[in-house]
Design a protein around this motif. Structure first.
Motif, PDB file in Angstrom:
ATOM      1  N   ALA A 184      16.741   9.664  30.112  1.00  0.00           N
ATOM      2  CA  ALA A 184      17.963   8.971  30.248  1.00  0.00           C
ATOM      3  C   ALA A 184      17.459   7.485  30.355  1.00  0.00           C
ATOM      4  O   ALA A 184      18.224   6.718  29.782  1.00  0.00           O
ATOM      5  CB  ALA A 184      18.948   9.348  31.441  1.00  0.00           C
ATOM      6  N   LEU A 185      16.592   7.250  31.107  1.00  0.00           N
ATOM      7  CA  LEU A 185      15.954   5.545  31.093  1.00  0.00           C
ATOM      8  C   LEU A 185      15.765   5.201  29.928  1.00  0.00           C
ATOM      9  O   LEU A 185      16.104   4.105  29.397  1.00  0.00           O
ATOM     10  CB  LEU A 185      14.865   5.564  32.260  1.00  0.00           C
ATOM     11  N   LYS A 186      14.950   5.856  29.076  1.00  0.00           N
ATOM     12  CA  LYS A 186      14.450   5.426  27.576  1.00  0.00           C
ATOM     13  C   LYS A 186      15.901   5.425  26.976  1.00  0.00           C
ATOM     14  O   LYS A 186      15.927   4.356  26.034  1.00  0.00           O
ATOM     15  CB  LYS A 186      13.668   6.444  27.184  1.00  0.00           C
ATOM     16  N   VAL A 187      16.811   6.390  26.817  1.00  0.00           N
ATOM     17  CA  VAL A 187      18.043   6.286  25.883  1.00  0.00           C
ATOM     18  C   VAL A 187      18.755   5.043  26.285  1.00  0.00           C
ATOM     19  O   VAL A 187      19.269   4.368  25.459  1.00  0.00           O
ATOM     20  CB  VAL A 187      18.880   7.478  26.560  1.00  0.00           C
ATOM     21  N   VAL A 188      19.112   4.628  27.570  1.00  0.00           N
ATOM     22  CA  VAL A 188      19.722   3.461  28.207  1.00  0.00           C
ATOM     23  C   VAL A 188      19.116   2.211  27.685  1.00  0.00           C
ATOM     24  O   VAL A 188      19.442   1.502  27.068  1.00  0.00           O
ATOM     25  CB  VAL A 188      19.835   3.675  29.700  1.00  0.00           C
ATOM     26  N   ALA A 189      17.619   2.226  27.950  1.00  0.00           N
ATOM     27  CA  ALA A 189      17.011   1.131  27.607  1.00  0.00           C
ATOM     28  C   ALA A 189      17.019   0.839  25.841  1.00  0.00           C
ATOM     29  O   ALA A 189      17.176  -0.371  25.678  1.00  0.00           O
ATOM     30  CB  ALA A 189      15.370   1.127  27.814  1.00  0.00           C
TER      31      ALA A 189
ATOM     32  N   LEU B  79      24.135  -5.868  33.771  1.00  0.00           N
ATOM     33  CA  LEU B  79      23.902  -4.521  34.063  1.00  0.00           C
ATOM     34  C   LEU B  79      23.522  -4.304  35.524  1.00  0.00           C
ATOM     35  O   LEU B  79      22.387  -4.565  35.756  1.00  0.00           O
ATOM     36  CB  LEU B  79      23.009  -3.873  33.050  1.00  0.00           C
ATOM     37  N   ASP B  80      24.431  -3.831  36.303  1.00  0.00           N
ATOM     38  CA  ASP B  80      23.829  -3.702  37.882  1.00  0.00           C
ATOM     39  C   ASP B  80      23.499  -2.318  38.048  1.00  0.00           C
ATOM     40  O   ASP B  80      24.095  -1.450  38.022  1.00  0.00           O
ATOM     41  CB  ASP B  80      25.437  -3.770  38.710  1.00  0.00           C
ATOM     42  N   GLU B  81      21.973  -2.426  38.366  1.00  0.00           N
ATOM     43  CA  GLU B  81      21.366  -1.181  38.663  1.00  0.00           C
ATOM     44  C   GLU B  81      21.794  -0.089  37.546  1.00  0.00           C
ATOM     45  O   GLU B  81      22.162   1.222  38.169  1.00  0.00           O
ATOM     46  CB  GLU B  81      21.611  -0.668  39.992  1.00  0.00           C
ATOM     47  N   THR B  82      21.721  -0.032  36.620  1.00  0.00           N
ATOM     48  CA  THR B  82      22.091   0.778  35.682  1.00  0.00           C
ATOM     49  C   THR B  82      20.856   1.711  35.372  1.00  0.00           C
ATOM     50  O   THR B  82      21.102   2.974  35.025  1.00  0.00           O
ATOM     51  CB  THR B  82      22.284   0.107  34.166  1.00  0.00           C
ATOM     52  N   ASP B  83      19.679   1.725  36.024  1.00  0.00           N
ATOM     53  CA  ASP B  83      18.675   2.388  36.046  1.00  0.00           C
ATOM     54  C   ASP B  83      18.810   3.366  37.149  1.00  0.00           C
ATOM     55  O   ASP B  83      18.000   4.268  37.026  1.00  0.00           O
ATOM     56  CB  ASP B  83      17.384   1.534  35.730  1.00  0.00           C
ATOM     57  N   SER B  84      19.399   3.070  37.977  1.00  0.00           N
ATOM     58  CA  SER B  84      19.174   3.963  39.161  1.00  0.00           C
ATOM     59  C   SER B  84      19.735   5.350  39.066  1.00  0.00           C
ATOM     60  O   SER B  84      20.946   5.262  38.374  1.00  0.00           O
ATOM     61  CB  SER B  84      19.637   3.320  40.474  1.00  0.00           C
ATOM     62  N   GLY B  85      19.070   6.246  39.284  1.00  0.00           N
ATOM     63  CA  GLY B  85      19.749   7.728  39.319  1.00  0.00           C
ATOM     64  C   GLY B  85      19.630   8.287  37.908  1.00  0.00           C
ATOM     65  O   GLY B  85      20.070   9.259  37.586  1.00  0.00           O
ATOM     66  N   LEU B  86      18.865   7.527  36.922  1.00  0.00           N
ATOM     67  CA  LEU B  86      18.364   8.041  35.750  1.00  0.00           C
ATOM     68  C   LEU B  86      17.139   8.766  35.650  1.00  0.00           C
ATOM     69  O   LEU B  86      16.064   8.299  36.204  1.00  0.00           O
ATOM     70  CB  LEU B  86      18.339   6.822  34.558  1.00  0.00           C
ATOM     71  N   ASP B  87      16.986  10.060  35.111  1.00  0.00           N
ATOM     72  CA  ASP B  87      15.864  10.581  34.564  1.00  0.00           C
ATOM     73  C   ASP B  87      15.070   9.656  33.657  1.00  0.00           C
ATOM     74  O   ASP B  87      15.490   8.698  33.241  1.00  0.00           O
ATOM     75  CB  ASP B  87      15.802  12.035  34.521  1.00  0.00           C
TER      76      ASP B  87
END
Ligand SMILES: Nc1ncnc2c1ncn2[C@@H]1O[C@H](COP(=O)(O)OP(=O)(O)OP(=O)(O)O)[C@@H](O)[C@H]1O
Ligand SMILES: [Mg+2]
Lengths: 419, 257
Positions: B183-188, B172-180
């Motif tokens: 959204a970060l929690k959802v992705v995690a 996962l290449d910088e999947t966190d950048s640009g997330l509020d």
């Protein structure tokens, strides 16, 4: 070939008739063609297309032959079949208010309905190829819709060709408020090395409020030449949607002349050209906004592989004081090979001030990053390429709002891509 | 036990410039690794080499994936073998509907694995469970892939693809950048749901914050084309504190505070 040679060949091949107006018309067309011959590339409209390959075939008139036509493209269509230019089958039960028949039979049985309309559209009268068609044509289809008639079934016309030169001459006369969908399908017989010439003309007259949809599928054999001219005249509030799928022939030219003559008239021309090997396809459009309050759209997209050559020449003309016009034109081409070539020439000629016109042309390559992205998701390269190619033309195919016809087009397109 | 991934002395060039200069990295089954490092260090380059992108030329070294030579596999074969790359910059595909894309991808992978493809109904059912969890709207699915998606929506869409394709090894290449933060929690959560003893994950990030949610077993610093340092999750905190100053190679690298 010199003018005298043309004269001699024409004299031998122009069909005889007892109708003075028809004889005059054919002779006039023959004389016009003899005086100009085939246009060469010095003529602006033919700048990108060389007609030399058809010269030897012009008078090699096809005599027609017996063939087994393939099944219809559409279920429950009203279907006419022409084999090498001659009518071989025609539906016998037609809805009330619809005349759908061969041109030759109509000229023999009821020529009065054609007089004044046949070869009547000014914009193409003096052009060499329509003139040659007019001089030599033996058959074609006639569709006459009484005012207010709405034909529920699609009308499907098959032009099956194997040899020689054919000159289909078609006429659509739609009365006020009439509606119909027409599919013209040009197809080569299975014998794949058939080398022939088709030079067709379709004239369309749409009276007030008529709504016509015409779809042309060009699948002529790979060695052949296919020249087609479509000319339309639209009265007030008449609507014409035309879609051109170009797949076949070695040399293809589709020339379209539209005259929007009544307020509220609306023309939408769209097309997809898919070419490979040394195929050549030239789409030439003249959109003439004669009066104000008329709209037109053009959307042509194509994919070119190998050494294919595509041409798009589209011109929108707005006549003086034709105010309140919208005219849009878009041409996009995808090149799959660096030896493929596209010439795109959008043109606007506007002589009024209250107009909204746009034109654009793009020529690009398949998106390598997109291809990579798809493949990282497990999609094999060939399938990924096909997805991207389909995506490139999907908006243009979206102009087809009839599900059955869209299904036919989608299948033909994906066959081409998978080949 | 075979490792999920073994990278040995990897050298790779892009456009004639050597970017990876002798990189070594071993990831065991079930492990989560994080790579941090200055801009331009070669993190995305590593992810592209792993997925087989054209133009990323391996000049020496080896990568074995579950004991198999990775370089023998084409891009799509790597995906079928279970490798997934979440892109730093997800690609827009105008005209390719998201639903068609996802179904084509899943079925292509199932087919290559010799499993039965899903029909439209089965597929939609499976898709729904994931879109619900990731808060992805039907409207997003109707649009072209990533077309008109916000930065955060694009990243969530990457996680949707990962969830659907169920890879064994996800990068996962910088999947966190640009997330509020939501959204970060959802992705995690999406990533953590995938954690399993036979799956491994490599997260590339600039922010230690992500690692509060996806807790890594190992953290590496990639600088100047090599793994410059490795440690546990506390290394991320240290980097946050001190920056990459001590790993900087002159032109690239964030200066230490
Ligand atoms: N096509 C190319 N030609 C030459 N150099 C390239 C090319 N593509 C990337 N690079 C260079 O490779 C180096 C590594 O890039 P990469 O994208 O891997 O860095 P990164 O570590 O992911 O950085 P970031 O944190 O900014 O995402 C950069 O210096 C970049 O400019
Ligand atoms: Mg990067």
């Amino acid at each position: 070939m010199t003018s005298e040679n043309y004269q001699a060949q024409l004299a031998e091949n122009v069909p005889q008739t007892d109708l003075p107006w028809l004889a005059d018309m054919r002779q006039g067309a023959a004389d016009r063609f003899a005086s100009t011959g085939l246009p060469d590339r010095k003529v602006e409209a033919w700048r990108y297309t060389n007609l030399k390959p058809i010269r030897a075939h012009l008078f090699d008139l096809s005599l027609g032959q017996s063939v087994n036509p393939p099944p219809a493209l559409l279920a429950d269509s009203l279907r006419l079949v022409f084999a090498d230019g001659q009518l071989v089958s025609c539906p016998d039960n037609l809805p009330a208010g619809v005349r759908l028949d061969g041109m030759a039979r109509t000229l023999a049985e009821d020529p009065g309905v054609l007089n004044g309309h046949l070869h009547g559209i000014q914009a193409i009268r003096d052009l060499p190829l329509p003139a040659l068609n007019n001089a030599l044509s033996r058959d074609g289809y006639v569709l006459i819709l009484e005012p207010g008639v709405k034909v529920a079934e699609p009308i499907e016309i098959l032009f099956l060709s194997a040899t020689g030169a054919t000159y289909p001459r078609n006429l659509i006369l739609a009365g006020a408020g009439a509606q119909a969908s027409i599919v013209e399908h040009y197809l080569g017989t299975d014998d794949c090395d058939g080398d022939y010439l088709v030079n067709s003309v379709t004239e369309v007259y749409a009276a007030t409020g008529a709504r016509l949809k015409r779809y042309k599928i060009q699948q002529d054999n790979p060695a052949t030449s296919h020249i087609a001219t479509l000319a339309g005249q639209l009265a007030a509030d008449a609507v014409l949607e035309n879609f051109d799928l170009n797949l076949g022939a070695k040399l293809a030219r589709s020339e379209i002349h539209m005259a929007l003559q009544g307020k509220g008239a609306d023309v939408s021309l769209s097309g997809v050209y898919l070419l490979r090997d040394k195929q050549h396809c030239d789409n030439a459009i003249l959109m003439d906004h004669v009066v104000g309050g008329t709209n037109s759209h053009q959307d042509y997209r194509g994919i070119l592989d190998d050494k294919a050559h595509g041409v798009f020449q589209g011109k929108i003309t707005v006549q003086p004081d034709a105010q309140g016009i919208e005219g849009h034109q878009l041409n996009r081409t995808l090149l799959l090979s660096d030896r493929a070539e596209m010439d795109s020439k959008p043109e606007l000629e506007i002589r009024a001030d209250d107009v909204k016109c746009s034109h654009g042309a793009t020529i690009g390559e398949l998106d390598e990053t997109g291809l990579f992205y798809l493949r990282t998701r497990g999609i094999p390269e060939a399938e990924a390429r096909q997805l991207l190619m389909t995506a490139f033309i999907v908006e243009t195919l979206g102009h087809i709002d009839d599900d059955a016809i869209r299904g036919v087009m989608d299948a033909l397109v994906s066959d081409w891509m998978a080949a | 036990m075979t490792n999920m991934l073994e990278i040995k002395d990897l050298h790779a060039e892009v456009g004639g410039t050597e970017i990876l200069k002798g990189l070594n990295l071993t990831i065991g089954e079930g492990e989560v690794h994080a790579i941090m490092g200055p801009n331009g260090a070669g993190k995305s380059t590593l992810s592209y080499v792993l997925s087989g992108r054209d133009g990323y030329e391996v000049t020496s070294g080896s990568i074995s994936y579950r004991g198999q030579d990775l370089f023998e596999l084409a891009i799509e074969e790597r995906a079928a073998a279970g490798i997934f790359l979440g892109f730093q910059y997800p690609v827009e595909l105008p005209g390719v509907s998201s639903t068609t894309f996802l179904k084509t991808a899943l079925n292509a992978i199932l087919r290559q694995r010799g499993e039965d493809e899903l029909d439209a109904m089965q597929f939609m059912k499976r898709l729904r469970t994931h879109t619900k969890a990731l808060n992805i709207s039907d409207d997003m699915l109707r649009r072209g892939v990533n077309v008109g998606f916000s930065g955060g929506e694009k990243k969530r869409n990457e996680i949707l693809q990962m969830a659907l394709l169920e890879p064994s090894f996800a990068v996962l290449d910088e999947t966190d950048s640009g997330l509020d933060i939501d959204a970060l929690k959802v992705v995690a959560e999406g990533v953590n749901a995938l954690r399993a003893p036979d799956r491994s994950i490599l997260v590339i990030t600039h922010y230690q914050r992500l690692l509060d949610y996806i807790v890594p077993d190992f953290v590496h610093v990639l600088a100047n084309g090599k793994i410059a340092r490795s440690g546990g999750k506390e290394l991320a905190l240290e980097l946050e504190e001190n920056g990459y100053g001590e790993y900087a190679s002159g032109t690239s690298g964030i200066e230490a505070a």
